[in-house]
Design a protein around this motif. Structure first.
Motif, PDB file in Angstrom:
ATOM      1  N   GLU A  51       0.829  -1.203   0.000  1.00 13.21           N
ATOM      2  CA  GLU A  51       0.000   0.000   0.000  1.00 13.21           C
ATOM      3  C   GLU A  51       0.862   1.250   0.000  1.00 13.21           C
ATOM      4  OE1 GLU A  51      -3.515   0.617   2.429  1.00 13.21           O
ATOM      5  OE2 GLU A  51      -3.444  -1.489   3.016  1.00 13.21           O
ATOM      6  N   PHE A  52       1.907   1.230   0.827  1.00 15.59           N
ATOM      7  CA  PHE A  52       2.778   2.398   0.917  1.00 15.59           C
ATOM      8  C   PHE A  52       3.582   2.587  -0.367  1.00 15.59           C
ATOM      9  CE2 PHE A  52       1.710   2.020   5.339  1.00 15.59           C
ATOM     10  CZ  PHE A  52       1.766   3.322   5.810  1.00 15.59           C
ATOM     11  N   ILE A  53       4.000   1.498  -0.976  1.00 17.33           N
ATOM     12  CA  ILE A  53       4.739   1.606  -2.238  1.00 17.33           C
ATOM     13  C   ILE A  53       3.896   2.305  -3.299  1.00 17.33           C
ATOM     14  CG2 ILE A  53       5.687   0.260  -4.161  1.00 17.33           C
ATOM     15  CD1 ILE A  53       6.589  -1.808  -2.049  1.00 17.33           C
ATOM     16  N   MET A  54       2.610   1.988  -3.335  1.00 15.31           N
ATOM     17  CA  MET A  54       1.723   2.582  -4.331  1.00 15.31           C
ATOM     18  C   MET A  54       1.443   4.056  -4.060  1.00 15.31           C
ATOM     19  SD  MET A  54       1.375   0.231  -6.469  1.00 15.31           S
ATOM     20  CE  MET A  54       0.168   1.038  -7.533  1.00 15.31           C
ATOM     21  N   ARG A  55       1.803   4.552  -2.870  1.00 11.45           N
ATOM     22  CA  ARG A  55       1.539   5.947  -2.525  1.00 11.45           C
ATOM     23  C   ARG A  55       2.780   6.834  -2.639  1.00 11.45           C
ATOM     24  NH1 ARG A  55       0.128   5.550   3.015  1.00 11.45           N
ATOM     25  NH2 ARG A  55       0.011   7.814   2.947  1.00 11.45           N
ATOM     26  N   VAL A  56       3.879   6.292  -3.139  1.00 11.37           N
ATOM     27  CA  VAL A  56       5.107   7.073  -3.294  1.00 11.37           C
ATOM     28  C   VAL A  56       4.885   8.166  -4.334  1.00 11.37           C
ATOM     29  CG1 VAL A  56       7.536   7.032  -3.962  1.00 11.37           C
ATOM     30  CG2 VAL A  56       6.573   5.121  -2.640  1.00 11.37           C
ATOM     31  N   GLN A  57       5.328   9.384  -4.004  1.00  7.41           N
ATOM     32  CA  GLN A  57       5.283  10.517  -4.926  1.00  7.41           C
ATOM     33  C   GLN A  57       6.703  11.044  -5.139  1.00  7.41           C
ATOM     34  OE1 GLN A  57       1.855  13.319  -4.257  1.00  7.41           O
ATOM     35  NE2 GLN A  57       1.715  12.229  -2.303  1.00  7.41           N
ATOM     36  N   PHE A  58       6.858  11.919  -6.130  1.00  9.07           N
ATOM     37  CA  PHE A  58       8.182  12.435  -6.462  1.00  9.07           C
ATOM     38  C   PHE A  58       8.128  13.944  -6.664  1.00  9.07           C
ATOM     39  CE2 PHE A  58       7.865   8.082  -7.932  1.00  9.07           C
ATOM     40  CZ  PHE A  58       9.025   7.505  -7.433  1.00  9.07           C
ATOM     41  N   ILE A 105       6.466   9.957   0.892  1.00 11.97           N
ATOM     42  CA  ILE A 105       5.127   9.470   1.231  1.00 11.97           C
ATOM     43  C   ILE A 105       4.593  10.385   2.320  1.00 11.97           C
ATOM     44  CG2 ILE A 105       3.759   7.566   2.183  1.00 11.97           C
ATOM     45  CD1 ILE A 105       5.986   5.668   1.213  1.00 11.97           C
ATOM     46  N   TYR A 106       3.351  10.805   2.175  1.00 10.83           N
ATOM     47  CA  TYR A 106       2.718  11.628   3.213  1.00 10.83           C
ATOM     48  C   TYR A 106       1.474  10.892   3.701  1.00 10.83           C
ATOM     49  CZ  TYR A 106       1.359  15.628   5.980  1.00 10.83           C
ATOM     50  OH  TYR A 106       1.050  16.445   7.043  1.00 10.83           O
ATOM     51  N   THR A 107       1.461  10.543   4.994  1.00 10.21           N
ATOM     52  CA  THR A 107       0.331   9.841   5.595  1.00 10.21           C
ATOM     53  C   THR A 107      -0.347  10.781   6.584  1.00 10.21           C
ATOM     54  OG1 THR A 107       1.561   7.752   5.428  1.00 10.21           O
ATOM     55  CG2 THR A 107      -0.393   7.770   6.838  1.00 10.21           C
ATOM     56  N   ASP A 108      -1.572  11.199   6.256  1.00  3.94           N
ATOM     57  CA  ASP A 108      -2.273  12.133   7.142  1.00  3.94           C
ATOM     58  C   ASP A 108      -2.967  11.392   8.284  1.00  3.94           C
ATOM     59  OD1 ASP A 108      -4.706  11.107   6.141  1.00  3.94           O
ATOM     60  OD2 ASP A 108      -4.921  12.725   4.696  1.00  3.94           O
ATOM     61  N   ALA A 109      -3.534  12.140   9.216  1.00  8.14           N
ATOM     62  CA  ALA A 109      -4.112  11.552  10.415  1.00  8.14           C
ATOM     63  C   ALA A 109      -5.248  10.589  10.108  1.00  8.14           C
ATOM     64  CB  ALA A 109      -4.585  12.662  11.358  1.00  8.14           C
ATOM     65  N   ALA A 110      -6.068  10.943   9.115  1.00 15.50           N
ATOM     66  CA  ALA A 110      -7.187  10.072   8.750  1.00 15.50           C
ATOM     67  C   ALA A 110      -6.687   8.731   8.224  1.00 15.50           C
ATOM     68  CB  ALA A 110      -8.057  10.765   7.705  1.00 15.50           C
ATOM     69  N   GLU A 111      -5.620   8.768   7.441  1.00  9.34           N
ATOM     70  CA  GLU A 111      -5.052   7.533   6.894  1.00  9.34           C
ATOM     71  C   GLU A 111      -4.402   6.701   7.997  1.00  9.34           C
ATOM     72  OE1 GLU A 111      -4.118   4.887   3.655  1.00  9.34           O
ATOM     73  OE2 GLU A 111      -5.615   6.432   4.050  1.00  9.34           O
ATOM     74  N   VAL A 112      -3.756   7.362   8.946  1.00 16.86           N
ATOM     75  CA  VAL A 112      -3.175   6.656  10.092  1.00 16.86           C
ATOM     76  C   VAL A 112      -4.260   5.893  10.840  1.00 16.86           C
ATOM     77  CG1 VAL A 112      -2.064   6.951  12.344  1.00 16.86           C
ATOM     78  CG2 VAL A 112      -1.224   8.246  10.376  1.00 16.86           C
ATOM     79  N   LEU A 146      14.752   2.484  -4.756  1.00 20.12           N
ATOM     80  CA  LEU A 146      14.201   2.979  -6.016  1.00 20.12           C
ATOM     81  C   LEU A 146      15.321   3.499  -6.919  1.00 20.12           C
ATOM     82  CD1 LEU A 146      11.033   4.925  -4.768  1.00 20.12           C
ATOM     83  CD2 LEU A 146      11.077   2.813  -6.109  1.00 20.12           C
ATOM     84  N   LYS A 147      15.348   3.024  -8.129  1.00 19.30           N
ATOM     85  CA  LYS A 147      16.371   3.442  -9.086  1.00 19.30           C
ATOM     86  C   LYS A 147      16.241   4.938  -9.378  1.00 19.30           C
ATOM     87  CE  LYS A 147      18.293   2.208 -13.608  1.00 19.30           C
ATOM     88  NZ  LYS A 147      18.142   1.299 -14.784  1.00 19.30           N
ATOM     89  N   GLY A 148      17.363   5.651  -9.319  1.00 16.30           N
ATOM     90  CA  GLY A 148      17.372   7.082  -9.622  1.00 16.30           C
ATOM     91  C   GLY A 148      16.956   7.969  -8.472  1.00 16.30           C
ATOM     92  N   VAL A 149      16.676   7.381  -7.295  1.00 13.13           N
ATOM     93  CA  VAL A 149      16.278   8.168  -6.123  1.00 13.13           C
ATOM     94  C   VAL A 149      17.429   8.200  -5.132  1.00 13.13           C
ATOM     95  CG1 VAL A 149      14.736   8.275  -4.122  1.00 13.13           C
ATOM     96  CG2 VAL A 149      13.816   7.711  -6.385  1.00 13.13           C
ATOM     97  N   ASP A 150      17.924   9.414  -4.866  1.00 14.57           N
ATOM     98  CA  ASP A 150      19.046   9.584  -3.939  1.00 14.57           C
ATOM     99  C   ASP A 150      18.610  10.128  -2.585  1.00 14.57           C
ATOM    100  OD1 ASP A 150      20.968   8.759  -5.847  1.00 14.57           O
ATOM    101  OD2 ASP A 150      20.907  10.749  -6.761  1.00 14.57           O
ATOM    102  N   ILE A 151      17.417  10.719  -2.516  1.00 18.36           N
ATOM    103  CA  ILE A 151      16.859  11.243  -1.260  1.00 18.36           C
ATOM    104  C   ILE A 151      15.403  10.806  -1.172  1.00 18.36           C
ATOM    105  CG2 ILE A 151      16.269  13.307   0.082  1.00 18.36           C
ATOM    106  CD1 ILE A 151      18.507  14.807  -1.350  1.00 18.36           C
ATOM    107  N   TRP A 152      15.014  10.345   0.011  1.00 15.04           N
ATOM    108  CA  TRP A 152      13.609  10.021   0.215  1.00 15.04           C
ATOM    109  C   TRP A 152      13.209  10.385   1.651  1.00 15.04           C
ATOM    110  CZ3 TRP A 152      17.623   6.719  -0.416  1.00 15.04           C
ATOM    111  CH2 TRP A 152      17.875   5.749   0.566  1.00 15.04           C
ATOM    112  N   VAL A 153      11.922  10.667   1.828  1.00 16.47           N
ATOM    113  CA  VAL A 153      11.446  11.111   3.139  1.00 16.47           C
ATOM    114  C   VAL A 153      10.029  10.581   3.379  1.00 16.47           C
ATOM    115  CG1 VAL A 153      10.753  13.322   2.146  1.00 16.47           C
ATOM    116  CG2 VAL A 153      11.006  13.131   4.612  1.00 16.47           C
ATOM    117  N   ASN A 154       9.783  10.149   4.587  1.00 10.92           N
ATOM    118  CA  ASN A 154       8.475   9.624   4.974  1.00 10.92           C
ATOM    119  C   ASN A 154       7.853  10.575   5.994  1.00 10.92           C
ATOM    120  OD1 ASN A 154       6.315   7.884   5.108  1.00 10.92           O
ATOM    121  ND2 ASN A 154       7.288   6.465   6.550  1.00 10.92           N
TER     122      ASN A 154
END
Length: 312
Positions: free
Chosen positions: A203-210, A218-225, A246-254
């Motif tokens: 589920e979280f993989i499908m919610r990755v944005q760039f 990935i941004y998980t709001d209170a309702a989703e939590v 992830l190929k080509g991704v050097d920085i990521w944040v949750n």
């Protein structure tokens, strides 16, 4: 550097070992490892461990925390492990101890105990404790050695991160000589997932944005939590790794909304993202840091700063 800490241990008959909140394998491992080193070398000492529950690391031997009355601290040494800032210590009563000390491997942002053993070149706090045992000729039992080994494995990413040096393997070999470590058993307990957990990760993989310059987030709001029924810690710390390969991704944040604010877990394979975490009141390591910010707008400002870093 170790001699000041060992002197305190020798001089105090009651010792309370602290670490950071929401413990990982390094926090629990260093806590249990140091406890067993003290018990093995100075059996007359009384040693307590305090903090919240071990969570997913409850499989580790002797990881049950103690209930320590307030009055114990008046004549005790408190040792804080694996904690880069005072706000992260699991039990604030370390400040009430007769004397206190800290052992840590995070980037130094200021002293908050009387004696500080800070070695930022180490991949883990367990590595520092193991090095102290090895270089100072301290006895080490099975539980202590296995706990320290487990902490090194977790904080080195199974010996993948660039904080791993030749000395890391020397320490691992030292610990293996002192404990019967079954890799299959250890790794299955640390990393095996049931099908439900695997579905949640998907589920979280499908919610990755760039971002424009390929910072993954990935941004998980209170309702989703609330919908997920997971703790904010398990979402924040437990799911940051889904973006790590992830190929080509050097920085990521949750990003995870929590009662105390938005939890931000910053990671990078190339860049020192720690200054960004510090800018927003956090800290950690060069390539793995965290912070808690007030709201989504502030979190997006942090994301914009990370995006700019990709252009530098």
């Amino acid at each position: 550097m170790y001699q000041d800490l060992l002197k305190l241990i020798k001089e105090n008959n009651t010792i309370v070992i602290h670490r950071h909140k929401n413990p990982d394998g390094d926090a629990i491992g260093s806590q249990v490892g140091l406890k067993h080193i003290i018990m093995e070398n100075w059996p007359e000492k009384t040693v307590f461990m305090v903090g919240d529950e071990a969570g997913r690391y409850a499989f580790m031997d002797d990881c049950i925390m103690d209930e320590v009355p307030d009055e114990v601290y008046a004549d005790a040494l408190a040792i804080v492990l694996d904690c880069g800032g005072a706000n992260m210590v699991c039990d604030e009563r370390y400040i009430n101890a007769k004397v206190n000390a800290r052992v840590d491997h995070h980037m130094f942002t200021g002293a908050f105990t009387g004696t500080e053993v800070i070695k930022t070149e180490y991949e883990s706090c367990c590595g520092i404790i193991a090095d102290m045992a090895m270089t100072c000729g301290l006895k080490l039992d099975q539980i202590g050695a296995k706990s320290l080994f487990t902490g090194i494995v977790t904080d080195s990413g199974r010996f993948r991160y660039d904080s791993v040096k030749a000395h890391t393997f020397e320490l691992a070999a030292f610990l293996m000589k002192n404990a019967d470590i079954n890799f299959n058993d250890l790794y299955s307990k640390m990393y095996a997932e049931d099908f439900g957990a695997l579905k949640r990760r998907s589920e979280f993989i499908m919610r990755v944005q760039f971002t424009e310059h390929n910072v993954a987030y990935i941004y998980t709001d209170a309702a989703e939590v609330e919908r997920l029924g997971m703790s904010t810690f398990n979402i924040s710390r437990g799911m940051d790794g889904v973006m790590g390969d992830l190929k080509g991704v050097d920085i990521w944040v949750n990003f995870t909304e929590a009662p105390e604010g938005v939890l931000c877990e910053l990671r990078s394979s190339r860049f020192n993202i720690n200054p960004i975490a510090v800018k927003y009141g956090g800290g950690g390591h060069e390539k793995a840091s965290g912070a808690t910010v007030a709201d989504r707008d502030t979190a997006m400002a942090m994301l914009a700063d990370l995006d700019k870093m990709m252009c530098e």
